[in-house]
Design an enzyme around this catalytic site. Structure first.
Site, PDB file in Angstrom:
ATOM      1  N   GLU A 187       0.832  -1.215   0.000  1.00 17.51           N
ATOM      2  CA  GLU A 187       0.000   0.000   0.000  1.00 17.51           C
ATOM      3  C   GLU A 187       0.866   1.264   0.000  1.00 17.51           C
ATOM      4  OE1 GLU A 187      -3.005  -0.301   3.102  1.00 17.51           O
ATOM      5  OE2 GLU A 187      -4.181  -1.610   1.798  1.00 17.51           O
ATOM      6  N   GLU A 256      -6.889  -7.473  -1.433  1.00 22.51           N
ATOM      7  CA  GLU A 256      -7.552  -7.499  -0.121  1.00 22.51           C
ATOM      8  C   GLU A 256      -9.046  -7.243  -0.278  1.00 22.51           C
ATOM      9  OE1 GLU A 256      -5.753  -5.049   2.903  1.00 22.51           O
ATOM     10  OE2 GLU A 256      -3.758  -5.898   2.570  1.00 22.51           O
TER      11      GLU A 256
END
Ligand SMILES: *[C@@H]1O[C@H](CO)[C@@H](O)[C@H](O)[C@H]1NC(C)=O
Ligand SMILES: *[C@@H]1O[C@H](CO)[C@@H](O)[C@H](O)[C@H]1NC(C)=O
Length: 730
Positions: A187, A256
């Site tokens: 991320e 995710e």
């Protein structure tokens, strides 16, 4: 003619194979991809994946978790690699027990599943310090996750260590192993966007470094739009149907799929309805999605002190398809298993064609996949969050509940609708187990500045710099002289003490007596204590017990965030007005006495006098409790009900099962939850007005038939006689 062409082709294939053999020590297969599918061993695949983090369960639980994941229709298990678990001090590695990464991956392989290895080494993950070892912060000149030499040197050393370890065990797919993809960083997109050019330079370096490790499998950079080739950028979130990778030749990946959300001490328990979860996945797949991973598939437990700051709870249940204890979370587990069967039936059409999209009516959408080989699969959608609809497709009517998608693997038969739950899985429940026996207690007294085993310093020190996170606890000790002519001694109007702390909790002791307790809130870990304090003429001992509840795991340069009493500290209402204690002499005591005596172990606990019976300490702060427990029968899933305790830590046979904090009552808005409509983590909450976490998981493998030593350190005060054993079962 034909046969000679075939011969030439065959020779070429042989040459190719030889070339591959030169590249990898043992060529069995390769992993590649295009914009529609992953291609493994020559087979085009839509991959269904789920996150199971190995240190959040025990090696004894792993085979069953992996087996249930396989039964649930997964192809891949995804995990982060937890640097601070593997390298607790520089160059001293740990790959034992819950950190036996190779064993975990081999078990996945034995089950016939693949692995997505997210090496990071930044992991976020609600894990202490985002997975970075605390010592890393004290490497001179270091700055985390940017174009910084000391950081990049340390990161490369660890990533290489892991990759070499995997190679040595032949765990990458081209070596015949299960690892079909890896991940570098995590991320990073938002950070790069924030910090600009050093972020770009760091990204470029990380990508190049990773590719240079020559694993033979693709690398992913999740949530990172600017990820350079050949990194695959991917999506994380509750919904990802609109995501497209940054190059048309990369597969559309959802690394995710949030199955729920984490619980915080002080917050209610989040849930995500499976109807919405299945809807989001079907929506992603019908829009060319080729890989999705449930985060989490099994959340598990933050054992010991592994949980991150901002009050992340010990339970990491996440409302995942497998609950904290490894039991199916129904109807979520069963309904997703049915979804995966439906998607697999569509796979031949999905992997080799783009959908043709039509809009037969308001809020209706139809996706049809037709492959050259004749396979046909259709997805029928109703996006209306309130009304069901009748959708006509190829002259046939289909009933769609609100906010749902029907899957027709043959373009005719509805085998699945995301909002029609057919699976009949049994819900797990808690069953009390009787267990008698008595408790003993030991009191941890507040130390004072003139104790010999304290460290005297000028000024207030940052907490983690002193403890290096070897303990949650740091004592800040000082003394205050009160002249006999102080006015308050006559009026009885006590002075007001103010203590400002960067977090996360604080107990104030005056002359050994608890004067007050404060703790930070979910939005802000900082806290201020203000209270009238009972001082007497002469020397007064001020002992502040500062408590860190995990280090931060996310945020720009979170490594620079402080904890502990940084001041100011002052006393108001003296003859002189206000006295500033900030700059006076302070002494420090790192950790608790009970910690240095190892009271959590059998040997350590026998080194002090415990009291029992009518003298047993109850509702007293800073108390250690112990008892020996006999399990007439060791059940598979054992829990402690800590309802009547406050805050602290629990050990069974020396192993920490985590921090308990049932005294932190959940605030928030709980109520009816409608699956339909856009989900956010605050939409479906339960347990408001109750402890955020009442039950604590004791792994079965940490128990023996008799003589189990249970130790509880209680900071606030509680009633240990009401701690009870519970088992969870279906
Ligand atoms: C699927 O991918 C193709 C090729 O990139 C694109 O043209 C099409 O719009 C995509 N369809 C959907 C529904 O995302
Ligand atoms: C840690 O403490 C030392 C004193 O031993 C001080 O010099 C240093 O600046 C502190 N570092 C941080 C990051 O607070």
């Amino acid at each position: 003619m034909l046969s000679s062409v075939w011969k030439m082709l065959r020779t070429n294939i042989l040459v190719l194979m030889v070339l591959f053999t030169l590249g990898f020590s043992l060529v069995r297969a390769t992993v590649s991809y295009d914009d529609k599918a992953f291609i493994i061993n020559g087979k085009r695949r839509i991959l269904i994946s789920g996150s199971i983090h190995y240190p959040r369960s025990t090696p004894q639980m792993w085979p069953d978790l992996i087996h249930k994941a396989k039964d649930g229709g997964l192809d891949v298990i995804q995990t982060y690699v937890f640097w601070n678990g593997h390298e607790p001090s520089p160059g001293k590695y740990n790959f034992e027990g819950r950190f036996d990464l190779v064993k975990f991956i081999k078990l996945v392989q034995q089950a016939g599943l693949y692995v997505h290895l997210r090496i990071g080494p930044y992991v976020c993950a609600e894990w202490n310090f985002g997975g970075f070892p605390v010592w890393l912060k004290y490497v001179p000149g270091i700055e985390f996750r940017t174009d910084n030499q000391p950081f990049m040197v340390a990161m490369q050393r660890f990533v290489e260590k892991i990759v070499n370890m995997m190679k040595a065990e032949n765990l990458f797919e081209p070596q015949g192993g299960p690892i079909i993809m890896s991940q570098i960083e995590n991320e990073y997109g938002p950070v790069e966007w924030e910090i600009g050019s050093p972020g770009k330079a760091y990204t470029a370096w990380a990508a190049k470094m990773a590719v240079g490790l020559d694993t033979g499998v693709p690398w992913i950079m999740c949530k990172h739009e600017a990820a350079p080739d050949p990194m695959i950028d991917t999506c994380n979130g509750f919904y990802c149907q609109g995501f497209t990778p940054n190059k048309p030749y990369k597969p559309k990946m959802w690394t995710e799929v949030w199955t729920g959300w984490y619980t915080q001490f002080g917050g209610p328990i989040p849930h995500r309805p499976v109807e919405d979860l299945a809807f989001s996945v079907a929506r992603f797949v019908q829009n060319n999605g080729s890989f999705f991973n449930y985060y989490m598939y099994h959340g598990g437990t933050n054992f010991g002190r592994t949980t991150a700051g901002r009050f992340i709870a010990t339970s990491y249940d996440f409302d995942a398809p497998l609950d904290e204890y490894g039991l199916p979370n129904e109807p979520k587990y069963g309904h997703l298993t049915d979804l995966h069967k439906a998607i697999k039936q569509c796979e031949p059409a999905l992997v080799s064609s783009y959908p043709v999209v039509t809009w037969p009516g308001k809020n209706q959408e139809v996706h049809v996949f037709k492959s050259k080989s004749g396979a046909c699969a259709a997805f029928l959608s109703n996006y209306d969050p309130t009304f069901s609809t009748k959708l006509t497709f190829q002259n046939m009517p289909y009933d769609l509940p609100p906010w749902s998608i029907s899957i027709l693997p043959d373009c005719k038969t509805e085998v699945y609708n995301t909002a029609k739950i057919r699976s009949k899985g049994v819900r797990a429940k808690m069953i009390p187990v009787s267990s008698g026996l008595y408790w003993q207690s030991y009191n941890e007294n507040a130390p004072s500045a003139d104790d010999t085993d304290t460290l005297a310093m000028q000024d207030l020190w940052e907490q983690v710099n002193v403890t290096r996170d070897s303990s949650d606890y740091l004592w800040y000790l000082t003394q205050v002289n009160i002249a006999s002519d102080e006015g308050f001694l006559k009026t009885g109007k006590w002075p007001l003490l103010t203590v400002m702390s960067a977090g996360h909790a604080l107990h104030v002791f005056i002359n050994g007596q608890l004067s007050g307790t404060v703790y930070g809130g979910l939005d802000n870990p900082k806290l201020t204590y203000t209270g009238y304090v009972n001082l007497r003429a002469g020397v007064n001992k001020i002992s502040l017990l500062s408590v860190a509840v995990g280090l931060p795991n996310v945020g720009l340069h979170y490594e620079t965030w402080n904890a502990g009493v940084l001041g100011p500290v002052f006393l108001k209402g003296l003859n002189e007005g206000t006295r500033d204690l900030t700059k006076q002499s302070w002494s420090y005591k790192d950790g608790l006495k009970g910690e240095s005596l190892n009271l959590n172990t059998a040997t350590g606990s026998s080194s002090v006098e415990w009291i029992e019976g009518s003298l047993l300490a109850q509702k007293q702060p800073l108390t250690w409790y112990k008892r020996f427990m006999i399990f007439p029968q060791i059940f598979r899933r054992n829990l402690l009900d800590m309802l009547n305790m406050g805050k602290g830590e629990i050990w069974i046979n020396g192993e920490s099962i985590g921090r308990h904090w049932p005294g932190y009552i959940a605030k928030g808005r709980c109520g009816h939850c409608n699956y339909a409509g856009t989900f956010t983590q605050t939409k479906c909450l339960s347990g408001c007005g109750q402890p955020s976490q009442r039950w604590y998981h004791i792994p079965r493998s940490w128990l023996r038939p008799s003589g189990n030593l249970l130790v509880v350190f209680e900071e606030w005060g509680g009633d240990p006689t009401r701690i009870s054993l519970v088992r969870r079962t279906t």
